[in-house]
Design a protein around this motif. Structure first.
Motif, PDB file in Angstrom:
ATOM      1  N   ALA A   1       0.829  -1.201   0.000  1.00 41.54           N
ATOM      2  CA  ALA A   1       0.000   0.000   0.000  1.00 41.54           C
ATOM      3  C   ALA A   1       0.866   1.255   0.000  1.00 41.54           C
ATOM      4  CB  ALA A   1      -0.935  -0.013   1.204  1.00 41.54           C
ATOM      5  N   ASP A   2       1.926   1.267   0.809  1.00 40.27           N
ATOM      6  CA  ASP A   2       2.821   2.419   0.861  1.00 40.27           C
ATOM      7  C   ASP A   2       3.484   2.667  -0.496  1.00 40.27           C
ATOM      8  OD1 ASP A   2       2.245   2.782   3.531  1.00 40.27           O
ATOM      9  OD2 ASP A   2       4.078   1.836   4.277  1.00 40.27           O
ATOM     10  N   GLN A   3       3.899   1.585  -1.147  1.00 43.70           N
ATOM     11  CA  GLN A   3       4.525   1.727  -2.459  1.00 43.70           C
ATOM     12  C   GLN A   3       3.530   2.248  -3.488  1.00 43.70           C
ATOM     13  OE1 GLN A   3       6.079  -2.239  -2.967  1.00 43.70           O
ATOM     14  NE2 GLN A   3       8.052  -1.738  -2.020  1.00 43.70           N
ATOM     15  N   ALA A   4       2.279   1.805  -3.391  1.00 43.18           N
ATOM     16  CA  ALA A   4       1.255   2.290  -4.320  1.00 43.18           C
ATOM     17  C   ALA A   4       1.036   3.789  -4.145  1.00 43.18           C
ATOM     18  CB  ALA A   4      -0.052   1.528  -4.089  1.00 43.18           C
ATOM     19  N   VAL A   5       0.992   4.227  -2.885  1.00 41.79           N
ATOM     20  CA  VAL A   5       0.795   5.646  -2.612  1.00 41.79           C
ATOM     21  C   VAL A   5       1.998   6.449  -3.080  1.00 41.79           C
ATOM     22  CG1 VAL A   5       0.602   7.336  -0.755  1.00 41.79           C
ATOM     23  CG2 VAL A   5      -0.825   5.309  -0.722  1.00 41.79           C
ATOM     24  N   ALA A   6       3.189   5.951  -2.810  1.00 45.41           N
ATOM     25  CA  ALA A   6       4.402   6.669  -3.192  1.00 45.41           C
ATOM     26  C   ALA A   6       4.516   6.837  -4.701  1.00 45.41           C
ATOM     27  CB  ALA A   6       5.626   5.931  -2.655  1.00 45.41           C
ATOM     28  N   SER A   7       4.038   5.865  -5.460  1.00 44.73           N
ATOM     29  CA  SER A   7       4.143   5.922  -6.917  1.00 44.73           C
ATOM     30  C   SER A   7       2.949   6.607  -7.568  1.00 44.73           C
ATOM     31  CB  SER A   7       4.298   4.504  -7.479  1.00 44.73           C
ATOM     32  OG  SER A   7       3.140   3.729  -7.196  1.00 44.73           O
ATOM     33  N   GLY A   8       1.942   6.987  -6.759  1.00 48.36           N
ATOM     34  CA  GLY A   8       0.771   7.653  -7.323  1.00 48.36           C
ATOM     35  C   GLY A   8      -0.120   6.731  -8.126  1.00 48.36           C
ATOM     36  N   LEU A   9      -0.207   5.478  -7.712  1.00 44.20           N
ATOM     37  CA  LEU A   9      -0.997   4.490  -8.443  1.00 44.20           C
ATOM     38  C   LEU A   9      -2.469   4.867  -8.467  1.00 44.20           C
ATOM     39  CD1 LEU A   9      -0.959   1.616  -9.789  1.00 44.20           C
ATOM     40  CD2 LEU A   9      -1.498   0.719  -7.513  1.00 44.20           C
ATOM     41  N   GLY A  10      -3.110   4.670  -9.604  1.00 46.83           N
ATOM     42  CA  GLY A  10      -4.558   4.851  -9.708  1.00 46.83           C
ATOM     43  C   GLY A  10      -4.993   6.255  -9.331  1.00 46.83           C
TER      44      GLY A  10
END
Length: 536
Positions: free
Chosen positions: A46-55
């Motif tokens: 989840a942290d990686q998704a947020v950091a990369s701006g996913l979706g």
């Protein structure tokens, strides 16, 4: 193009917080070889998704995300809640949720929309003037917080002061969050932590404390066992195992005494009222664990104190405690199981992603959540003296007109059965009608055969229920994707996905969830699941 921002009421989970401004570096071979618990794997994903701006998780260059909670849901999924900051200031409004599984796969993202944030951070208005403006919003003021400079997100983000004013409105207690424009002094928004049961219509134990199962003589459910605390030769109505749960007189201390027998069964006796409160919230706590896998009211093992003897013909949750008044004829305390579970249900709503939110549609969903938790707790208890039903407050008979809401047919109390464009401007207790109706149809169907009442549908359809426990799981796991701008369309989309995630081998639950939303006129939403294909 809009981006998303948010804040939540999950301060209790602040120990999980971490600020992310850059994508996470790839894991080393050594770290990849280390075993990872499912919750840690989900949090990392989840942290990686947020950091990369996913979706939906894109952000501006002056913004950062901070994880404020990670909640385990059903189907092996975890729900990470994030708040946004802008140049170090807390952003109020809009929130982000990332759904990940225990293998470290991101399954979904959801966020409340806000326009891009581009505001100055230097206030023109003096903080003292913001305090004066906020103080004027309540006729009776007990205390005023120190102003906090924040960014209020939305269609037109603005720099604001948030001031919390505690006191009373003309009819009820209030803990009002007032947002004052830091440039003009105008009031931008107001949000009250106090959530009342009805509309205007007519601590930890001491080190030597031990668990002592007390005998309670309640008004609503007869003789029951309640968990109390013994310290030396003194017993108290403080739960020894459920942190924060206690009951005492309004404005006074937790009830205590030399024996472990409580109440006399009278509707006018306040100690008896506390028996009903303790038994009800302890039952709700067990239901949360056994049916939903939730650890306490806030999801991290904590509950909140209760008091009886409120002088109002009402009950309320104020963001950190519950308060219970009495019926209009003053013969009963407003402490029946569905009322108690309703008020603590507001706590569950507050301590899921998105916090308490604001606006009448969100408020209606909050009130409905309380009603749904009341029905779920009654069903779990299955008490012979207070049999499970979908009438709200029938035992209290608050103003002498019987139940204040009917989940199977909200129109019996003058509330809307169906969703429409008028719901966002409908008083919050009335706006609970559509989702209450949806939950009943999902649990029991339109023509139950188990003795529950028939329920009309808005599209003249027939709906087959799936049972209250399955309905509870779908509702709750949808709630874990809640945002601060939660509305009926978002709830529809979230619960349809929850039905698929929880019951991957069957389409019956998905089909019933969809049919129930259609039956209360909530339209299909872009991006929602349209069909269910069972796994083989």
């Amino acid at each position: 193009m809009p981006h998303r921002g948010f804040t939540t009421g999950l301060a209790a989970a602040a120990g999980l917080a971490m600020t992310l401004t850059l994508p996470t570096a790839p894991a080393s071979a050594a770290s990849q070889a280390q075993p990872s618990s499912p919750d840690a794997a989900a949090a990392r994903a989840a942290d990686q998704a947020v950091a990369s701006g996913l979706g939906a998780l894109n952000r501006g260059p002056a913004e950062a995300f901070r994880r404020v909670g990670l909640i385990a849901g059903g189907g092996g999924l975890y729900y990470g809640a994030y708040e946004r900051t802008y140049q170090g200031l807390r952003v109020v409004g809009g929130d982000a949720v990332v759904v990940a599984d225990g293998a470290g796969n991101v399954r979904d993202t959801s966020a409340a929309e806000t326009s891009p944030i581009s505001v100055g951070t230097q206030a023109v208005l003096e903080a003292a003037k913001a305090v004066g403006t906020a103080r004027a919003q309540l006729p009776t003021v007990d205390s005023v917080s120190t102003p906090e400079k924040v960014v209020l997100a939305g269609a037109n983000p603005k720099l604001a002061y948030e001031v919390v004013v505690s006191g009373r409105t003309a009819t009820a207690p209030s803990k009002l969050h007032v947002f004052v424009d830091a440039a003009t002094g105008a009031i931008l928004d107001k949000r009250d932590d106090v959530k009342t049961f009805a509309s205007g219509r007519k601590a930890k134990p001491q080190p030597d404390a031990v668990n002592a199962a007390g005998t309670g003589n309640s008004y609503y459910v007869g003789n029951v066992s309640v968990d109390t605390t013994q310290s030396g030769s003194t017993y108290s109505m403080r739960d020894p195992g459920r942190q924060g749960i206690s009951c005492g007189r309004e404005g006074g201390s937790v009830y205590s005494g030399p024996d472990n027998s409580w109440g006399n069964g009278s509707g006018t006796d306040l100690e008896t009222g506390c028996v009903d409160v303790l038994f009800s919230v302890q039952t709700e706590w067990k239901m949360l664990k056994d049916w939903l896998g939730r650890d306490g009211i806030n999801g991290t093992g904590r509950g909140y104190p209760a008091s009886v003897g409120l002088s109002d013909v009402n009950a309320y949750w104020d963001g950190s405690s519950t308060h219970f008044g009495h019926s209009q004829d003053n013969r009963r305390q407003a402490t029946s199981m569905d009322v108690v579970a309703h008020e603590f249900g507001h706590g569950v709503f507050q301590f899921t992603p998105g916090g308490a939110g604001s606006g009448n549609e969100n408020g209606g969903l909050n009130e409905s959540t309380g009603d749904i938790f009341g029905a779920m707790t009654e069903a779990y208890a299955n008490n012979a003296k207070d049999q499970p039903d979908y009438e709200v407050g029938e035992g209290v008979n608050l103003v002498g007109n019987g139940p204040i809401r009917y989940m199977y047919d909200p129109s019996k109390a003058g509330d809307p059965n169906c969703y429409s464009s008028s719901i966002p401007s409908t008083e919050v207790h009335a706006a609970a009608g559509p989702q209450n109706h949806w939950f009943y149809l999902l649990a029991e169907g339109s023509s139950p055969t188990n003795g529950q009442p028939k329920s009309p549908t808005c599209n003249n359809s027939s709906v087959t229920g799936i049972g209250v426990q399955k309905a509870a799981k779908i509702f709750y796991n949808g709630l874990l994707k809640k945002t601060s701008s939660w509305n009926h369309r978002a709830a529809r989309k979230a619960t349809l996905q929850a039905a698929i995630d929880l019951y991957p081998g069957s389409c019956a639950e998905f089909n019933a969830t969809k049919a129930a939303w259609n039956a209360i006129s909530v339209p299909a939403v872009s991006g929602e699941p349209t069909s269910c294909t069972p796994r083989r």
